[in-house]
Design an enzyme around this catalytic site. Structure first.
Site, PDB file in Angstrom:
ATOM      1  N   ASP A  31      -2.161  28.380 -15.974  1.00 26.27           N
ATOM      2  CA  ASP A  31      -2.023  29.823 -16.179  1.00 26.27           C
ATOM      3  C   ASP A  31      -1.650  30.043 -17.646  1.00 26.27           C
ATOM      4  OD1 ASP A  31      -0.913  32.598 -16.123  1.00 26.27           O
ATOM      5  OD2 ASP A  31      -1.180  32.376 -13.960  1.00 26.27           O
ATOM      6  N   TYR A 141     -15.034  45.871 -14.927  1.00 26.30           N
ATOM      7  CA  TYR A 141     -14.339  44.842 -14.139  1.00 26.30           C
ATOM      8  C   TYR A 141     -15.228  44.364 -12.986  1.00 26.30           C
ATOM      9  CZ  TYR A 141     -11.265  43.079 -10.470  1.00 26.30           C
ATOM     10  OH  TYR A 141     -10.716  42.329  -9.452  1.00 26.30           O
ATOM     11  N   ALA A 283     -10.448  57.143 -14.505  1.00 24.54           N
ATOM     12  CA  ALA A 283     -11.822  56.691 -14.750  1.00 24.54           C
ATOM     13  C   ALA A 283     -12.133  55.418 -13.958  1.00 24.54           C
ATOM     14  CB  ALA A 283     -12.015  56.422 -16.240  1.00 24.54           C
TER      15      ALA A 283
HETATM   16  N1  LIG Z   1      -4.717  42.556  -6.656  1.00 24.21           N
HETATM   17  C1  LIG Z   1      -5.822  42.973  -6.026  1.00 24.21           C
HETATM   18  O1  LIG Z   1      -5.784  43.938  -5.258  1.00 24.21           O
HETATM   19  C2  LIG Z   1      -7.133  42.239  -6.225  1.00 24.21           C
HETATM   20  C3  LIG Z   1      -8.253  42.685  -5.513  1.00 24.21           C
HETATM   21  C4  LIG Z   1      -9.485  42.043  -5.699  1.00 24.21           C
HETATM   22  C5  LIG Z   1      -9.572  40.934  -6.535  1.00 24.21           C
HETATM   23  N2  LIG Z   1      -8.470  40.513  -7.194  1.00 24.21           N
HETATM   24  C6  LIG Z   1      -8.594  39.326  -8.057  1.00 24.21           C
HETATM   25  O2  LIG Z   1      -7.606  38.380  -7.689  1.00 24.21           O
HETATM   26  C7  LIG Z   1      -7.194  37.619  -8.821  1.00 24.21           C
HETATM   27  C8  LIG Z   1      -5.680  37.631  -8.932  1.00 24.21           C
HETATM   28  O3  LIG Z   1      -5.237  38.974  -9.024  1.00 24.21           O
HETATM   29  P1  LIG Z   1      -3.683  39.325  -9.161  1.00 24.21           P
HETATM   30  O4  LIG Z   1      -3.516  40.696  -8.630  1.00 24.21           O
HETATM   31  O5  LIG Z   1      -2.879  38.207  -8.624  1.00 24.21           O
HETATM   32  O6  LIG Z   1      -3.564  39.396 -10.737  1.00 24.21           O
HETATM   33  P2  LIG Z   1      -2.467  38.762 -11.717  1.00 24.21           P
HETATM   34  O7  LIG Z   1      -2.725  39.393 -13.046  1.00 24.21           O
HETATM   35  O8  LIG Z   1      -1.115  38.871 -11.128  1.00 24.21           O
HETATM   36  O9  LIG Z   1      -2.872  37.218 -11.744  1.00 24.21           O
HETATM   37  C9  LIG Z   1      -3.831  36.669 -12.609  1.00 24.21           C
HETATM   38  C10 LIG Z   1      -3.206  35.414 -13.239  1.00 24.21           C
HETATM   39  O10 LIG Z   1      -4.191  34.773 -14.049  1.00 24.21           O
HETATM   40  C11 LIG Z   1      -3.621  34.491 -15.317  1.00 24.21           C
HETATM   41  N3  LIG Z   1      -4.738  34.518 -16.292  1.00 24.21           N
HETATM   42  C12 LIG Z   1      -5.504  35.588 -16.645  1.00 24.21           C
HETATM   43  N4  LIG Z   1      -6.413  35.209 -17.546  1.00 24.21           N
HETATM   44  C13 LIG Z   1      -6.246  33.870 -17.745  1.00 24.21           C
HETATM   45  C14 LIG Z   1      -6.883  32.917 -18.579  1.00 24.21           C
HETATM   46  N5  LIG Z   1      -7.886  33.244 -19.402  1.00 24.21           N
HETATM   47  N6  LIG Z   1      -6.446  31.626 -18.545  1.00 24.21           N
HETATM   48  C15 LIG Z   1      -5.409  31.268 -17.746  1.00 24.21           C
HETATM   49  N7  LIG Z   1      -4.766  32.136 -16.936  1.00 24.21           N
HETATM   50  C16 LIG Z   1      -5.180  33.425 -16.954  1.00 24.21           C
HETATM   51  C17 LIG Z   1      -2.562  35.554 -15.550  1.00 24.21           C
HETATM   52  O11 LIG Z   1      -1.562  35.176 -16.463  1.00 24.21           O
HETATM   53  C18 LIG Z   1      -2.021  35.751 -14.132  1.00 24.21           C
HETATM   54  O12 LIG Z   1      -0.947  34.876 -13.867  1.00 24.21           O
HETATM   55  C19 LIG Z   1      -7.918  38.236 -10.023  1.00 24.21           C
HETATM   56  O13 LIG Z   1      -9.032  37.436 -10.317  1.00 24.21           O
HETATM   57  C20 LIG Z   1      -8.363  39.600  -9.516  1.00 24.21           C
HETATM   58  O14 LIG Z   1      -9.551  40.031 -10.154  1.00 24.21           O
HETATM   59  C21 LIG Z   1      -7.256  41.140  -7.065  1.00 24.21           C
HETATM   60  O1  LIG Z   2      -0.294  55.589  -9.800  1.00 21.91           O
HETATM   61  C1  LIG Z   2      -1.308  55.487  -9.102  1.00 21.91           C
HETATM   62  C2  LIG Z   2      -1.992  54.259  -8.956  1.00 21.91           C
HETATM   63  C3  LIG Z   2      -3.150  54.247  -8.192  1.00 21.91           C
HETATM   64  N1  LIG Z   2      -3.624  55.352  -7.578  1.00 21.91           N
HETATM   65  C4  LIG Z   2      -4.832  55.296  -6.734  1.00 21.91           C
HETATM   66  O2  LIG Z   2      -4.594  54.321  -5.751  1.00 21.91           O
HETATM   67  C5  LIG Z   2      -5.809  53.646  -5.402  1.00 21.91           C
HETATM   68  C6  LIG Z   2      -5.618  52.158  -5.574  1.00 21.91           C
HETATM   69  O3  LIG Z   2      -5.446  51.889  -6.962  1.00 21.91           O
HETATM   70  P1  LIG Z   2      -4.962  50.470  -7.513  1.00 21.91           P
HETATM   71  O4  LIG Z   2      -3.787  50.016  -6.734  1.00 21.91           O
HETATM   72  O5  LIG Z   2      -4.825  50.597  -8.996  1.00 21.91           O
HETATM   73  O6  LIG Z   2      -6.157  49.509  -7.123  1.00 21.91           O
HETATM   74  P2  LIG Z   2      -7.724  49.582  -7.444  1.00 21.91           P
HETATM   75  O7  LIG Z   2      -8.015  50.285  -8.724  1.00 21.91           O
HETATM   76  O8  LIG Z   2      -8.398  50.091  -6.202  1.00 21.91           O
HETATM   77  O9  LIG Z   2      -8.076  48.059  -7.702  1.00 21.91           O
HETATM   78  C7  LIG Z   2      -7.482  47.001  -6.938  1.00 21.91           C
HETATM   79  O10 LIG Z   2      -8.336  46.727  -5.860  1.00 21.91           O
HETATM   80  C8  LIG Z   2      -9.630  46.287  -6.258  1.00 21.91           C
HETATM   81  C9  LIG Z   2     -10.426  46.037  -4.974  1.00 21.91           C
HETATM   82  O11 LIG Z   2     -10.652  47.242  -4.284  1.00 21.91           O
HETATM   83  C10 LIG Z   2      -9.456  45.019  -7.075  1.00 21.91           C
HETATM   84  O12 LIG Z   2     -10.682  44.490  -7.444  1.00 21.91           O
HETATM   85  C11 LIG Z   2      -8.612  45.255  -8.308  1.00 21.91           C
HETATM   86  O13 LIG Z   2      -8.415  44.033  -9.003  1.00 21.91           O
HETATM   87  C12 LIG Z   2      -7.284  45.790  -7.868  1.00 21.91           C
HETATM   88  O14 LIG Z   2      -6.523  46.153  -9.008  1.00 21.91           O
HETATM   89  C13 LIG Z   2      -6.883  54.223  -6.333  1.00 21.91           C
HETATM   90  O15 LIG Z   2      -7.568  55.200  -5.612  1.00 21.91           O
HETATM   91  C14 LIG Z   2      -6.080  54.873  -7.467  1.00 21.91           C
HETATM   92  O16 LIG Z   2      -6.727  55.978  -8.043  1.00 21.91           O
HETATM   93  C15 LIG Z   2      -2.953  56.571  -7.718  1.00 21.91           C
HETATM   94  O17 LIG Z   2      -3.373  57.590  -7.176  1.00 21.91           O
HETATM   95  N2  LIG Z   2      -1.824  56.592  -8.480  1.00 21.91           N
END
Ligand SMILES: NC(=O)c1ccc[n+]([C@@H]2O[C@H](COP(=O)([O-])OP(=O)(O)OC[C@H]3O[C@@H](n4cnc5c(N)ncnc54)[C@H](O)[C@@H]3O)[C@@H](O)[C@H]2O)c1
Ligand SMILES: O=c1ccn([C@@H]2O[C@H](COP(=O)(O)OP(=O)(O)O[C@H]3O[C@H](CO)[C@@H](O)[C@H](O)[C@H]3O)[C@@H](O)[C@H]2O)c(=O)[nH]1
Length: 330
Positions: A31, A141, A283
């Site tokens: 990481d 993204y 956006a």
């Molecule tokens: N959180 C969600 O709802 C969600 C939904 C769909 C997909 N994802 C995907 O799941 C994965 C993890 O998401 P998360 O919410 O845990 O995010 P996060 O930002 O908490 O975790 C990502 C980790 O990867 C590390 N990282 C980023 N770029 C790197 C690089 N170039 N080299 C080494 N380490 C690097 C960061 O430091 C971090 O620890 C991501 O790929 C994200 O796109 C998340």
């Molecule tokens: O202060 C806030 C934050 C978020 N939202 C809304 O809440 C929903 C969820 O937003 P957020 O929690 O930011 O998640 P997403 O933008 O839907 O994206 C998440 O979920 C995606 C899958 O659906 C992943 O790919 C992304 O990595 C992850 O960040 C969206 O409709 C936002 O517009 C608000 O209204 N107010």
């Protein structure tokens, strides 16, 4: 089998590391700590502070450690940030994937489980979304993650690299004991922002837009609990270890909740008032993203345990109450 977890200090990655350790599997973490926390990874786990785009440093990790399979969480993942700075996403995500696959092939490691996303579907043509629903991302993204899937598909054809793309919907919650959880340096995600408001760390939550094409006008998302989510990764690793073909799976609960419904659910789960007001649209947000995860249940045997958002929010609430300053409190 030994698993390299890329992004293992992040939110989802740290829960993955925790589950692998519970199952007595060998784990190595890479990481760059861009958004992750060193404290999120237990002290005994081999940890390399390396950027996956640094080919030599990444190759050195593969040279030093025994690695059979890779789980790839290391990416930039904030939808609105990708609208403002798309090149960051094509660099860290798309280009990062190319470097990673080159290094894996150099070391003859040919199995990868990859964090894909509902954002690859854009404004979906059908709901709930199936794996066969056309992928037409509407933000950089989502496009970067689709490109990463396509790069792996060509690497399979050319080099026999086997991959599973897990297309997550909205991940929320924490390990039930509250020892690890979600702590992003600049929080943009709905559930932690709602809970920071419940704790009084924020005055109010702004609900972005009330004029979407949904029943109550607010964005609808499908929230999946993080421990359920990482369960699917272990199943996917085992699926690949058995020699199965590359594949893609949606991971969600099939229950859509609007932003307003999430605020109401959090008020019930926490007993706090949680002031909320309506603001302009953000956006890059599609109207509604709800998963059909039948394929993951049937092919991987995935059985998520958390069905209700109140229960999911309660697990996050335990983390936030015990760690109001996130990992600084560990
Ligand atoms: N959180 C969600 O709802 C969600 C939904 C769909 C997909 N994802 C995907 O799941 C994965 C993890 O998401 P998360 O919410 O845990 O995010 P996060 O930002 O908490 O975790 C990502 C980790 O990867 C590390 N990282 C980023 N770029 C790197 C690089 N170039 N080299 C080494 N380490 C690097 C960061 O430091 C971090 O620890 C991501 O790929 C994200 O796109 C998340
Ligand atoms: O202060 C806030 C934050 C978020 N939202 C809304 O809440 C929903 C969820 O937003 P957020 O929690 O930011 O998640 P997403 O933008 O839907 O994206 C998440 O979920 C995606 C899958 O659906 C992943 O790919 C992304 O990595 C992850 O960040 C969206 O409709 C936002 O517009 C608000 O209204 N107010």
């Amino acid at each position: 089998m030994s698993t390299l977890v890329l992004g293992g200090a992040g939110y989802i990655g740290s829960h993955m590391v925790d589950l692998l350790l519970t199952q007595h599997r060998d784990v190595v973490v890479v990481d760059n700590l861009a958004t992750g926390h060193r404290q999120a990874v237990p002290a005994g786990v081999p940890f390399y502070e390396v950027d996956i785009r640094d080919k030599q440093a990444l190759s050195d990790v593969f040279g030093q450690e025994k690695i059979d399979q890779v789980v790839h969480f290391a990416a930039s993942s904030i939808v609105p940030e990708s609208m403002a700075d798309p090149l960051k996403y094509f660099d860290n995500n798309t280009a990062g994937m190319i470097t990673l696959l080159e290094v894996m092939l150099e070391h003859d490691v040919k199995q990868i489980v990859f964090s894909s996303t509902a954002a690859t579907y854009g404004e979906p043509e059908e709901s709930p979304i199936k794996e066969t629903t056309p992928q037409k991302p509407i933000n950089p993204y989502g496009l970067s993650k689709l490109q990463m899937e396509q790069i792996m598909a060509w690497a399979d054809k050319a080099y026999d690299l086997k991959w599973v793309a897990l297309r997550y919907f909205n991940v929320a919650g924490a390990k039930a004991d509250g020892s690890i959880g979600e702590d992003h340096p600049t929080e943009t995600h709905l559930v932690p922002i709602i809970l920071q408001t419940a704790l009084g760390e924020r005055d109010e939550i702004i609900m972005y837009g009330d004029d979407y094409q949904t029943p109550d006008g607010f964005n609808v998302r499908d929230y999946v609990q993080v421990m359920d989510l990482v369960d699917a990764h272990v199943l996917a690793l085992d699926y690949l270890a058995k020699g199965n073909a590359s594949n893609q799976f949606n991971l969600g609960t099939a229950n859509g909740y609007s932003v307003k419904e999430m605020v109401e659910a959090a008020r019930e789960a926490t007993g706090q008032p949680i002031p909320a007001k309506i603001g302009p649209r953000r956006a890059g947000d599609p109207d509604s993203l709800v998963a059909d995860s039948t394929k993951a249940r049937e092919v991987l045997g995935w059985a998520p345990k958390y069905e209700s958002v109140q229960e999911i929010i309660k697990t996050a609430w335990t983390w936030h109450q015990t760690h109001p300053n996130g990992y600084q409190d560990r």
